[in-house]
Structure formats: structure tokens, C-alpha cells
Design an enzyme around this catalytic site. Structure first.
Site, PDB file in Angstrom:
ATOM      1  N   THR A  68      16.370 -19.305  60.610  1.00 23.23           N
ATOM      2  CA  THR A  68      16.938 -18.210  61.399  1.00 23.23           C
ATOM      3  C   THR A  68      16.113 -16.918  61.402  1.00 23.23           C
ATOM      4  O   THR A  68      15.735 -16.419  62.461  1.00 23.23           O
ATOM      5  CB  THR A  68      18.361 -17.912  60.890  1.00 23.23           C
ATOM      6  OG1 THR A  68      19.154 -19.076  61.141  1.00 23.23           O
ATOM      7  CG2 THR A  68      18.982 -16.713  61.589  1.00 23.23           C
ATOM      8  N   HIS A 195      26.187 -26.642  60.929  1.00 23.77           N
ATOM      9  CA  HIS A 195      25.892 -26.999  59.535  1.00 23.77           C
ATOM     10  C   HIS A 195      27.053 -27.775  58.934  1.00 23.77           C
ATOM     11  O   HIS A 195      26.875 -28.785  58.283  1.00 23.77           O
ATOM     12  CB  HIS A 195      25.674 -25.738  58.689  1.00 23.77           C
ATOM     13  CG  HIS A 195      24.326 -25.129  58.872  1.00 23.77           C
ATOM     14  ND1 HIS A 195      23.172 -25.746  58.463  1.00 23.77           N
ATOM     15  CD2 HIS A 195      23.934 -23.955  59.419  1.00 23.77           C
ATOM     16  CE1 HIS A 195      22.135 -24.973  58.751  1.00 23.77           C
ATOM     17  NE2 HIS A 195      22.568 -23.880  59.339  1.00 23.77           N
ATOM     18  N   ASP A 236      17.278 -19.806  68.068  1.00 24.66           N
ATOM     19  CA  ASP A 236      16.184 -19.717  67.100  1.00 24.66           C
ATOM     20  C   ASP A 236      15.612 -21.090  66.731  1.00 24.66           C
ATOM     21  O   ASP A 236      14.467 -21.196  66.332  1.00 24.66           O
ATOM     22  CB  ASP A 236      16.654 -18.955  65.852  1.00 24.66           C
ATOM     23  CG  ASP A 236      18.005 -19.430  65.327  1.00 24.66           C
ATOM     24  OD1 ASP A 236      18.664 -20.278  65.981  1.00 24.66           O
ATOM     25  OD2 ASP A 236      18.420 -18.952  64.253  1.00 24.66           O
TER      26      ASP A 236
HETATM   27  P1  AMP Z   1      20.435 -20.209  58.532  1.00 26.89           P
HETATM   28  O1  AMP Z   1      20.712 -20.277  57.074  1.00 26.89           O
HETATM   29  O2  AMP Z   1      18.970 -20.238  58.840  1.00 26.89           O
HETATM   30  O3  AMP Z   1      21.216 -21.188  59.284  1.00 26.89           O
HETATM   31  O4  AMP Z   1      20.918 -18.756  58.997  1.00 26.89           O
HETATM   32  C1  AMP Z   1      22.113 -18.535  59.713  1.00 26.89           C
HETATM   33  C2  AMP Z   1      22.939 -17.531  58.996  1.00 26.89           C
HETATM   34  O5  AMP Z   1      22.314 -16.257  59.064  1.00 26.89           O
HETATM   35  C3  AMP Z   1      24.305 -17.369  59.611  1.00 26.89           C
HETATM   36  O6  AMP Z   1      25.259 -17.786  58.680  1.00 26.89           O
HETATM   37  C4  AMP Z   1      24.431 -15.894  59.874  1.00 26.89           C
HETATM   38  O7  AMP Z   1      25.695 -15.426  59.465  1.00 26.89           O
HETATM   39  C5  AMP Z   1      23.327 -15.287  59.036  1.00 26.89           C
HETATM   40  N1  AMP Z   1      22.793 -14.039  59.598  1.00 26.89           N
HETATM   41  C6  AMP Z   1      22.466 -13.790  60.872  1.00 26.89           C
HETATM   42  N2  AMP Z   1      22.022 -12.533  61.040  1.00 26.89           N
HETATM   43  C7  AMP Z   1      22.069 -11.957  59.840  1.00 26.89           C
HETATM   44  C8  AMP Z   1      21.740 -10.662  59.338  1.00 26.89           C
HETATM   45  N3  AMP Z   1      21.268  -9.718  60.161  1.00 26.89           N
HETATM   46  N4  AMP Z   1      21.911 -10.435  58.025  1.00 26.89           N
HETATM   47  C9  AMP Z   1      22.360 -11.394  57.200  1.00 26.89           C
HETATM   48  N5  AMP Z   1      22.688 -12.640  57.608  1.00 26.89           N
HETATM   49  C10 AMP Z   1      22.548 -12.922  58.899  1.00 26.89           C
HETATM   50 ZN    ZN Z   2      19.525 -20.036  62.859  1.00 30.98          ZN
HETATM   51 ZN    ZN Z   3      21.535 -22.476  60.333  1.00 28.63          ZN
END
Ligand code: AMP
Ligand code: ZN
Ligand code: ZN
Length: 401
Positions: A68, A195, A236
Site C-alpha cells: 500500500t 484480506h 495500489d
Molecule cells: P496493506 O497492509 O498494504 O494492505 O495496507 C492497507 C492498510 O493501510 C489499510 O488497512 C489502511 O487502513 C491502512 N492505511 C491507509 N492509509 C493509511 C495512512 N495514511 N496511515 C496509516 N494507515 C493507513
Molecule cells: Zn493497499
Molecule cells: Zn492490503
């Protein structure tokens, strides 16, 4: 009487002229986390499908690692993770020994130190005198060179998608002088549900339908306000089904005390603990079933990854669908994940551009997501960034001729 009418006409004319002045389109970058490119073809997102059909669309290749933070920052800086400095959702930096950046560690995640290697498009826009507003986007909460978007929000997952859309509509409702020229909005739910339940679940389909409704409300709301939008809708990365039958356990290969696992999952970032270097390299840099481990300097060029000091010494990439663990998992391996090789077709992300700046009915071939920043700059009338990895030429077909 005639004179009075003439005078009245002269007084009212400037106001009438002003009222007729065309409203400047607002460029809106919409991030739908984890919206895999082929979700668009499920027949459950009519608003997005209509925008894709009447605008430009493509299956977009994410940058490696397909996570992300690295990809959201690549989209707005035009630089791949290796050059934008956000090399993972979790990362270390030799200049900050003993410290781990992670998405959930707000003390580090909000520290400008980590976000200072590449300029996001909202900063370029602000510097050019354009007002910007960010309704969430990784990096947008942090000042760059002391500057921020005129309006920005601290990320809070509890803010509902309805609230997010209404906040953006409120910004569009403002008088022209304080209305943003560029705005972002971000939805996490498709990824969060992806997820938990996996990409082929009924739950993901429900999340897709909900986000589609919200996009519809944004489009209809802006139309009602008479504010034209240049919409750029992106994800993303995609999502791939995982399960506990496909797990690579690092405990079976090397003792846990000899390395720091900066990241585990679809890929692992492994930093040997000082003094144990050769032991870790010897154990990992040999062929393994369902996983390839490489010294960061030896990663294939197509990944464009490994030269940043923040990339851990060894990068292990799981076979698509497999999960690399270092000890017991933090949560059960099931549902879906991303982070795999960016050549994995299930990592492809949605891309839709729709609005007066964009082509009507154009299907682009797959391009690298770093070109999105160039497209945003073009829509905003900003010059192309010659230093970016993504080139406008890669997405030229998305622009109106
Ligand atoms: P991933 O672990 O790569 O799937 O990342 C997705 C997670 O990133 C989601 O659970 C979102 O809540 C979190 N997320 C998105 N933007 C932000 C941010 N600006 N700060 C912290 N967490 C975030
Ligand atoms: Zn993501
Ligand atoms: Zn994710």
C-alpha cells in the site's frame, strides 16, 4: 426610462459575465485500495464500469513491492519505491539504527524523514499556486519541505466512506477562490475485506458494490454543484487468495535470532543481525521450494528495486499465492494478500480516467503505475517532471487529443 435600463444593464453586466465564466475542472485522484483490475468486469460496479467505458481505462502494473504505502507514494510522485524512499509498508534505515518504520507506528509513519525523498504532486501543485486538498492518502499527512496541502486530514479508518465522499463534496461546494484544483480521496474497505475473506468472496463483492455507490454519489454530487471533475481512479495493487496450506516457514531454514524480518508475507525483507551475516546468506541464498531469495543488489532489473539503503539486505519473494512466515503468524494465513512479484496478473490494479481532460472510450495497454503522476500533472497544467520514472508518453492515450 431607457437611461435607467442602460445603467442597470451596465451595472449588472460584470456580474452576469462572472456567472457565465466556466467553472474550472477539479482533478480528483481516487484511491481504491486493493481494487484488482479484473474486479471491474464482475458486473457489480456499474458506475465505475460506465466511467471506464466513457473515459480511459487500463489494467495497471503496480511497483514492487506490491504494498500500500510504496504504491500510493509511487502514484503521486512518479517515482518507484526504490527512488521515492517508501520501499515498504515496513522499513529500516541505516541512518536510524534500531528504528522500524511501519504503517501502524504513527510516530515513525508521520515523521517527514521517511517521506522526504520524492515530491508528491500536491506539493508541486501548491508551489505552482494551485490549491490542494487530501481526504486521506499515504504521505499527505506529512509536510514535505515544510509544505502541506491547504486541506488535509489525519488518517482514521473509522471515518466512513460516506463521510469521506461528503467531505470532498463540501470542498467542491466552496467558492472558487478556496475550492481545491486538486484533491485526493482514499477508500480502504475493498482491501480490508479482501484480506479477511479473499478476492473471490461474496464479502468483497459487497465491498465493491458499496464503493461503486460512493463513487456514484461523488460524480452525481459534483454534477449537481456544477463542478466538472477530471477523475483519476486507481488502485495500489490487486489481491490474491492465500491459505495455510501454502506457507514457507523461515524457522525451518534459519534460526530467528540471526536476522530481523522487516517484512514477511508474500515477500520477506531480511536483514541479518550484525556478526551473523554469512550464516544468513548461506542459508537463504540457495534454491528453495516456492520462494526465491536474492541479495538486494542482485534483484532482476525489471523490479527496479534494491539500490535504496532502506531495502533490507536479502529480499525473498514467494511463489504467487504462497506466504513466507518467520515463526507463528500474527493472524491466520487465509483470505487474500498482496506483496507478490509485480508481474503477477493478480497484482494488476484498476485505472480509470474520466473527465474533460481525458480520452473518451480508450483502452490502454498495461503501463507502470508511476506514469499516473505525469497524467495528473498534465491534467493540472503542470510541466512534466523530467526526473520521474513514469513518463507522460506511457499514458498519452488517456489524454484528450
Ligand atoms: P496493506 O497492509 O498494504 O494492505 O495496507 C492497507 C492498510 O493501510 C489499510 O488497512 C489502511 O487502513 C491502512 N492505511 C491507509 N492509509 C493509511 C495512512 N495514511 N496511515 C496509516 N494507515 C493507513
Ligand atoms: Zn493497499
Ligand atoms: Zn492490503
Amino acid at each position: 426610462m431607457r437611461l435607467i435600463l442602460l445603467l442597470a444593464a451596465l451595472i449588472l453586466a460584470p456580474a452576469a459575465l462572472a456567472a457565465k465564466e466556466p467553472v474550472r475542472p477539479v482533478t480528483v485522484l481516487v484511491g481504491i485500495d486493493g481494487f484488482r483490475a479484473d474486479y471491474l468486469e464482475r458486473g457489480i460496479t456499474p458506475r465505475l464500469a460506465a466511467l471506464a467505458k466513457s473515459g480511459a481505462n487500463a489494467a495497471m502494473r503496480p511497483s514492487f513491492p506490491t504494498k500500500t504505502f510504496p504504491n500510493h507514494f509511487a502514484l503521486v510522485t512518479g517515482k518507484r519505491p526504490d527512488r521515492n524512499g517508501i520501499v515498504g509498508n515496513s522499513m529500516i534505515d541505516p541512518r536510524r539504527p534500531g528504528v522500524m518504520f511501519s504503517l501502524g507506528n504513527s510516530q515513525q509513519a508521520l515523521d517527514p524523514f521517511w517521506w522526504s525523498e520524492a515530491e508528491p504532486v500536491w506539493i508541486a501543485a501548491e508551489r505552482a499556486g494551485l490549491r490542494t486538498a487530501t481526504m486521506f492518502w499515504p504521505g499527505s499527512e506529512v509536510p514535505f519541505d515544510g509544505q502541506r496541502p491547504a486541506d488535509w486530514m489525519r488518517y482514521d479508518q473509522n471515518i466512513t466512506n460516506v463521510q469521506r465522499v461528503n467531505t470532498l463534496l463540501d470542498w467542491l461546494r466552496r467558492p472558487a477562490t478556496i475550492r481545491p484544483a486538486f484533491a485526493t480521496i482514499y477508500f480502504d474497505t475493498v482491501d480490508t475485506i479482501g484480506h479477511r475473506f479473499g478476492p473471490d468472496s461474496a464479502e468483497v463483492n459487497a465491498a465493491l458494490a458499496e464503493v461503486d455507490t460512493r463513487i456514484g454519489e461523488l460524480v452525481d454530487g459534483a454534477a449537481k454543484l456544477g463542478v466538472p471533475l477530471n477523475l483519476v481512479i486507481v488502485a495500489d495493487h490487486g489481491m490474491r487468495a492465500t491459505d495455510e496450506a501454502r506457507v514457507i516457514q523461515l524457522d525451518d531454514i534459519i534460526d530467528r535470532a540471526s536476522y530481523i524480518a522487516v517484512e514477511t508475507g508474500p515477500y520477506a525483507a531480511i536483514e541479518p543481525v550484525a556478526g551473523t551475516d554469512s550464516r544468513v546468506y548461506d542459508a537463504l541464498l540457495v534454491p528453495h521450494e516456492h520462494m526465491t531469495c536474492t541479495r538486494k543488489e542482485d534483484l532482476p532489473g525489471r523490479l527496479h528495486y534494491g539500490s535504496n539503503p532502506r531495502v533490507a539486505a536479502i529480499i525473498c519473494i514467494a511463489e504467487n499465492g504462497w506466504t513466507i512466515l518467520a515463526g507463528p503468524p500474527a493472524y491466520p494465513v487465509k483470505g487474500g494478500a498482496h506483496g507478490f512479484d509485480n508481474a503477477d496478473p493478480d497484482m494488476l490494479a484498476v485505472f480509470i480516467a474520466n473527465g474533460p481532460a481525458f480520452a473518451k472510450g480508450a483502452k490502454l495497454s498495461t503501463f507502470d503505475n508511476v506514469a499516473v503522476a505525469a497524467l495528473l500533472r498534465a491534467a493540472l497544467g503542470l510541466p512534466e517532471d523530467a526526473d520521474a520514472d513514469g513518463k507522460l508518453a506511457d499514458v498519452k492515450a488517456a489524454l484528450r487529443r
